[in-house]
Design a protein around this motif. Structure first.
Motif, PDB file in Angstrom:
ATOM      1  N   TYR A  49     -12.062 -11.085 -14.891  1.00 56.00           N
ATOM      2  CA  TYR A  49     -12.883  -9.951 -14.439  1.00 56.00           C
ATOM      3  C   TYR A  49     -12.103  -9.140 -13.410  1.00 56.00           C
ATOM      4  N   THR A  50     -12.181  -7.810 -13.520  1.00 55.53           N
ATOM      5  CA  THR A  50     -11.502  -6.946 -12.557  1.00 55.53           C
ATOM      6  C   THR A  50     -12.454  -5.894 -12.015  1.00 55.53           C
ATOM      7  N   VAL A  51     -12.081  -5.355 -10.872  1.00 58.38           N
ATOM      8  CA  VAL A  51     -12.806  -4.275 -10.213  1.00 58.38           C
ATOM      9  C   VAL A  51     -11.860  -3.077 -10.194  1.00 58.38           C
ATOM     10  N   GLN A  52     -12.396  -1.889 -10.436  1.00 60.36           N
ATOM     11  CA  GLN A  52     -11.574  -0.679 -10.382  1.00 60.36           C
ATOM     12  C   GLN A  52     -11.450  -0.210  -8.934  1.00 60.36           C
ATOM     13  N   VAL A  53     -10.230  -0.095  -8.458  1.00 62.42           N
ATOM     14  CA  VAL A  53      -9.971   0.373  -7.094  1.00 62.42           C
ATOM     15  C   VAL A  53      -8.875   1.439  -7.129  1.00 62.42           C
ATOM     16  N   GLN A  54      -8.820   2.234  -6.086  1.00 64.57           N
ATOM     17  CA  GLN A  54      -7.736   3.189  -5.945  1.00 64.57           C
ATOM     18  C   GLN A  54      -6.451   2.429  -5.585  1.00 64.57           C
ATOM     19  N   TYR A  55      -5.315   3.004  -5.938  1.00 64.51           N
ATOM     20  CA  TYR A  55      -4.043   2.364  -5.598  1.00 64.51           C
ATOM     21  C   TYR A  55      -3.947   2.099  -4.098  1.00 64.51           C
ATOM     22  N   GLU A  56      -4.458   3.016  -3.286  1.00 63.65           N
ATOM     23  CA  GLU A  56      -4.381   2.870  -1.827  1.00 63.65           C
ATOM     24  C   GLU A  56      -5.280   1.750  -1.304  1.00 63.65           C
ATOM     25  N   GLU A  57      -6.190   1.259  -2.152  1.00 64.17           N
ATOM     26  CA  GLU A  57      -7.103   0.186  -1.727  1.00 64.17           C
ATOM     27  C   GLU A  57      -6.506  -1.203  -1.933  1.00 64.17           C
ATOM     28  N   VAL A  58      -5.265  -1.260  -2.357  1.00 61.38           N
ATOM     29  CA  VAL A  58      -4.563  -2.535  -2.495  1.00 61.38           C
ATOM     30  C   VAL A  58      -3.466  -2.547  -1.434  1.00 61.38           C
ATOM     31  N   LEU A  59      -3.651  -3.386  -0.428  1.00 65.16           N
ATOM     32  CA  LEU A  59      -2.714  -3.461   0.690  1.00 65.16           C
ATOM     33  C   LEU A  59      -2.083  -4.850   0.690  1.00 65.16           C
ATOM     34  N   ARG A  60      -0.801  -4.889   0.376  1.00 66.90           N
ATOM     35  CA  ARG A  60      -0.083  -6.158   0.286  1.00 66.90           C
ATOM     36  C   ARG A  60       0.827  -6.327   1.503  1.00 66.90           C
ATOM     37  N   PRO A  61       1.261  -7.580   1.752  1.00 66.51           N
ATOM     38  CA  PRO A  61       2.211  -7.795   2.858  1.00 66.51           C
ATOM     39  C   PRO A  61       3.451  -6.905   2.745  1.00 66.51           C
ATOM     40  N   SER A  62       3.932  -6.658   1.534  1.00 62.92           N
ATOM     41  CA  SER A  62       5.122  -5.809   1.372  1.00 62.92           C
ATOM     42  C   SER A  62       4.860  -4.377   1.856  1.00 62.92           C
ATOM     43  N   ASN A  63       3.619  -3.881   1.672  1.00 62.27           N
ATOM     44  CA  ASN A  63       3.278  -2.552   2.189  1.00 62.27           C
ATOM     45  C   ASN A  63       3.380  -2.526   3.709  1.00 62.27           C
ATOM     46  N   ILE A  64       2.904  -3.587   4.342  1.00 62.14           N
ATOM     47  CA  ILE A  64       2.925  -3.680   5.808  1.00 62.14           C
ATOM     48  C   ILE A  64       4.369  -3.729   6.300  1.00 62.14           C
ATOM     49  N   THR A  65       5.193  -4.526   5.632  1.00 63.98           N
ATOM     50  CA  THR A  65       6.603  -4.626   6.019  1.00 63.98           C
ATOM     51  C   THR A  65       7.284  -3.264   5.918  1.00 63.98           C
ATOM     52  N   ARG A  68       6.026  -1.097   8.747  1.00 65.57           N
ATOM     53  CA  ARG A  68       6.613  -1.548  10.013  1.00 65.57           C
ATOM     54  C   ARG A  68       8.041  -1.032  10.127  1.00 65.57           C
ATOM     55  N   ASN A  69       8.790  -1.104   9.038  1.00 64.07           N
ATOM     56  CA  ASN A  69      10.175  -0.616   9.047  1.00 64.07           C
ATOM     57  C   ASN A  69      10.212   0.890   9.259  1.00 64.07           C
ATOM     58  N   GLY A  70       9.106   1.557   8.927  1.00 62.35           N
ATOM     59  CA  GLY A  70       8.991   2.993   9.179  1.00 62.35           C
ATOM     60  C   GLY A  70       8.452   3.271  10.571  1.00 62.35           C
ATOM     61  N   THR A  71       8.470   2.265  11.410  1.00 64.15           N
ATOM     62  CA  THR A  71       8.048   2.331  12.819  1.00 64.15           C
ATOM     63  C   THR A  71       6.588   2.741  13.012  1.00 64.15           C
ATOM     64  N   VAL A  72       5.707   2.266  12.148  1.00 59.91           N
ATOM     65  CA  VAL A  72       4.276   2.458  12.352  1.00 59.91           C
ATOM     66  C   VAL A  72       3.817   1.383  13.332  1.00 59.91           C
ATOM     67  N   SER A  73       2.994   1.754  14.303  1.00 60.43           N
ATOM     68  CA  SER A  73       2.553   0.794  15.327  1.00 60.43           C
ATOM     69  C   SER A  73       1.667  -0.295  14.737  1.00 60.43           C
ATOM     70  N   GLU A  74       1.671  -1.443  15.407  1.00 59.82           N
ATOM     71  CA  GLU A  74       0.832  -2.567  14.966  1.00 59.82           C
ATOM     72  C   GLU A  74      -0.650  -2.180  14.993  1.00 59.82           C
ATOM     73  N   MET A 164      -4.059  -9.751   7.030  1.00 59.18           N
ATOM     74  CA  MET A 164      -4.729 -10.023   8.299  1.00 59.18           C
ATOM     75  C   MET A 164      -3.927 -11.042   9.114  1.00 59.18           C
ATOM     76  N   ARG A 165      -3.427 -12.073   8.465  1.00 59.28           N
ATOM     77  CA  ARG A 165      -2.624 -13.079   9.174  1.00 59.28           C
ATOM     78  C   ARG A 165      -1.348 -12.466   9.734  1.00 59.28           C
ATOM     79  N   MET A 166      -0.733 -11.545   8.972  1.00 57.36           N
ATOM     80  CA  MET A 166       0.482 -10.873   9.455  1.00 57.36           C
ATOM     81  C   MET A 166       0.188 -10.048  10.705  1.00 57.36           C
ATOM     82  N   LEU A 167      -0.959  -9.385  10.705  1.00 58.00           N
ATOM     83  CA  LEU A 167      -1.261  -8.421  11.762  1.00 58.00           C
ATOM     84  C   LEU A 167      -1.934  -9.028  12.989  1.00 58.00           C
ATOM     85  N   TYR A 168      -2.675 -10.104  12.801  1.00 57.46           N
ATOM     86  CA  TYR A 168      -3.438 -10.674  13.917  1.00 57.46           C
ATOM     87  C   TYR A 168      -2.908 -12.019  14.397  1.00 57.46           C
ATOM     88  N   GLY A 169      -2.133 -12.717  13.569  1.00 48.58           N
ATOM     89  CA  GLY A 169      -1.673 -14.050  13.915  1.00 48.58           C
ATOM     90  C   GLY A 169      -0.990 -14.130  15.266  1.00 48.58           C
TER      91      GLY A 169
END
Length: 177
Positions: A49-65, A68-74, A164-169
């Motif tokens: 079963y799947t749910v339809q979401v926008q591409y921007e609604e999928v946030l993976r650890p690689s997106n955060i990395t 971060r490399n683009g100097t976005v604040s925590e 969440m673990r990446m950002l709050y840990g």
């Protein structure tokens, strides 16, 4: 006003996570335990079963990395995570009937995100980098129908927890549990 998690002091102008953010994210982490995600987001849904979401609604650890490399604040990354994750819970809730076995679970997740939203209501979009503000706008835009993808409900919550673990840990001193 100075806020901070144990050992971290910062002005809520905002690099460190505020105590309320730490507590609520810890409660979310408990609610997103593997067994609960498996039961409520996989076993209680039909196979594949799947749910339809926008591409921007999928946030993976690689997106955060990458951000971060683009100097976005925590703080801006946590703001983005909040918007994407709360939207993911809403997407899942949209497909559930009240009598569905996962209804109460998603309702409880929604309440935790609502409480976290009160923490984030202190932030203005002007306080976050333009790239994050633009992503948040896309997440909440209804006109992105052509940019949808099918994602399993459990995968949405798996990503929510990993990011969440990446950002709050570290700021909330969770350790490596």
């Amino acid at each position: 006003l100075a806020f901070g998690c144990p050992g971290v002091l910062a002005v809520l102008g905002l690099e460190a996570a505020a105590p309320g953010e730490c507590e609520l994210s810890r409660l979310l982490q408990d609610k997103l335990q593997y067994e609960m995600r498996l039961q409520y987001m996989k076993h209680n849904f039909p196979i594949d079963y799947t749910v339809q979401v926008q591409y921007e609604e999928v946030l993976r650890p690689s997106n955060i990395t990458r951000l971060r490399n683009g100097t976005v604040s925590e703080a801006a990354l946590r703001y983005l995570w909040f918007h994407v994750s709360s939207q993911a819970v809403l997407r899942i809730r949209e497909v559930l009937l009240e009598k569905h076995p996962s209804w109460k679970y998603t309702q409880e997740l929604g309440q935790l995100f609502d409480a976290l939203g009160k923490e984030y209501s202190k932030y203005q979009q002007a306080d976050v980098e333009a790239v994050v503000a633009d992503l948040v706008k896309l997440v909440h835009s209804a006109g992105a129908e052509s940019r949808r993808k099918a994602v399993r409900p459990k995968a949405l919550l798996d990503n929510c927890l990993k990011v969440m673990r990446m950002l709050y840990g570290a700021p909330c001193e969770w350790g490596t549990t």
